[in-house]
Design a protein around this motif. Sequence first.
Motif, PDB file in Angstrom:
ATOM      1  N   ALA A  36       7.132  48.070 -12.967  1.00 44.51           N
ATOM      2  CA  ALA A  36       7.628  47.301 -14.118  1.00 44.51           C
ATOM      3  C   ALA A  36       7.861  45.839 -13.735  1.00 44.51           C
ATOM      4  O   ALA A  36       7.542  44.922 -14.505  1.00 44.51           O
ATOM      5  N   SER A  64      -0.129  45.837 -16.641  1.00 45.78           N
ATOM      6  CA  SER A  64       0.795  46.360 -17.647  1.00 45.78           C
ATOM      7  C   SER A  64       1.132  47.805 -17.308  1.00 45.78           C
ATOM      8  O   SER A  64       0.403  48.484 -16.574  1.00 45.78           O
ATOM      9  N   ASP A  66       2.259  51.406 -19.286  1.00 44.73           N
ATOM     10  CA  ASP A  66       2.371  52.027 -20.605  1.00 44.73           C
ATOM     11  C   ASP A  66       3.633  52.887 -20.715  1.00 44.73           C
ATOM     12  O   ASP A  66       4.401  53.010 -19.753  1.00 44.73           O
ATOM     13  N   SER A  67       3.824  53.501 -21.868  1.00 40.92           N
ATOM     14  CA  SER A  67       5.048  54.259 -22.127  1.00 40.92           C
ATOM     15  C   SER A  67       5.200  55.478 -21.232  1.00 40.92           C
ATOM     16  O   SER A  67       6.307  55.979 -21.022  1.00 40.92           O
ATOM     17  N   SER A  68       4.105  55.959 -20.665  1.00 40.14           N
ATOM     18  CA  SER A  68       4.181  57.115 -19.766  1.00 40.14           C
ATOM     19  C   SER A  68       4.294  56.706 -18.304  1.00 40.14           C
ATOM     20  O   SER A  68       4.309  57.565 -17.422  1.00 40.14           O
ATOM     21  N   GLY A  69       4.359  55.399 -18.049  1.00 40.90           N
ATOM     22  CA  GLY A  69       4.509  54.906 -16.679  1.00 40.90           C
ATOM     23  C   GLY A  69       3.210  54.603 -15.973  1.00 40.90           C
ATOM     24  O   GLY A  69       3.225  54.213 -14.791  1.00 40.90           O
TER      25      GLY A  69
END
Length: 201
Positions: A36, A64, A66-69
């Motif tokens: 992150a 980047s 995503d929402s799942s890492g």
Amino acid sequence: MEWMWALVLLAALGSARAERDCRVSSFRVKENFDKARFAGIWYAMAKKDPEGLFLQDNIVTEFSVDSSGGMHAVAQGRVRLLNQWDTCATMVGTFTDTEDPAKFKMKYWGIASFLQKGNDDHWIIDTDYDTYAVQYSCRLLNFDGTCADSYSFVFARDPNGLPPEVQRIVRQRQEELCLGRQYQMIVHNGYCDDGSEGRVS
């Protein structure tokens, strides 16, 4: 006396080589790497090329998560085709986690068919997240565990480059990868900015 000095010099050179372990398995990576914090735009300042056709300069990469890492990357830069045609191209990468948070398997491909594609190791050797990052990939190992075909990038958050104190850290990391003096500086002259001629993506 001359032969004695020659023996001393050879011993010193042998000792220096012995202290540097060039087996890929011995290379250290960033401890507790944080995807992150690493996300965002990075400008490639220097590179050690592998075999084949890759982006040559004006390289800008955006990482980047995503929402799942899962981590992803999109890179754009200039490529020279047939030693005469300059164009801008885009490459895309997706990363698979391993047991070490700084070591990934990276599947990558070019938006244009003339660029390489593959599934390489992708290691974050070092970064402070705010200033610099050193990346390394070995595609092929020699029998002794050293690398036969590698590539590496030095990234900066600032397109104007790295401060002197950080450059010293980066040079040390390059030496630890047994890649000292094998990097080429990367030009950023705006060639692939929006509206540049020859851009493909």
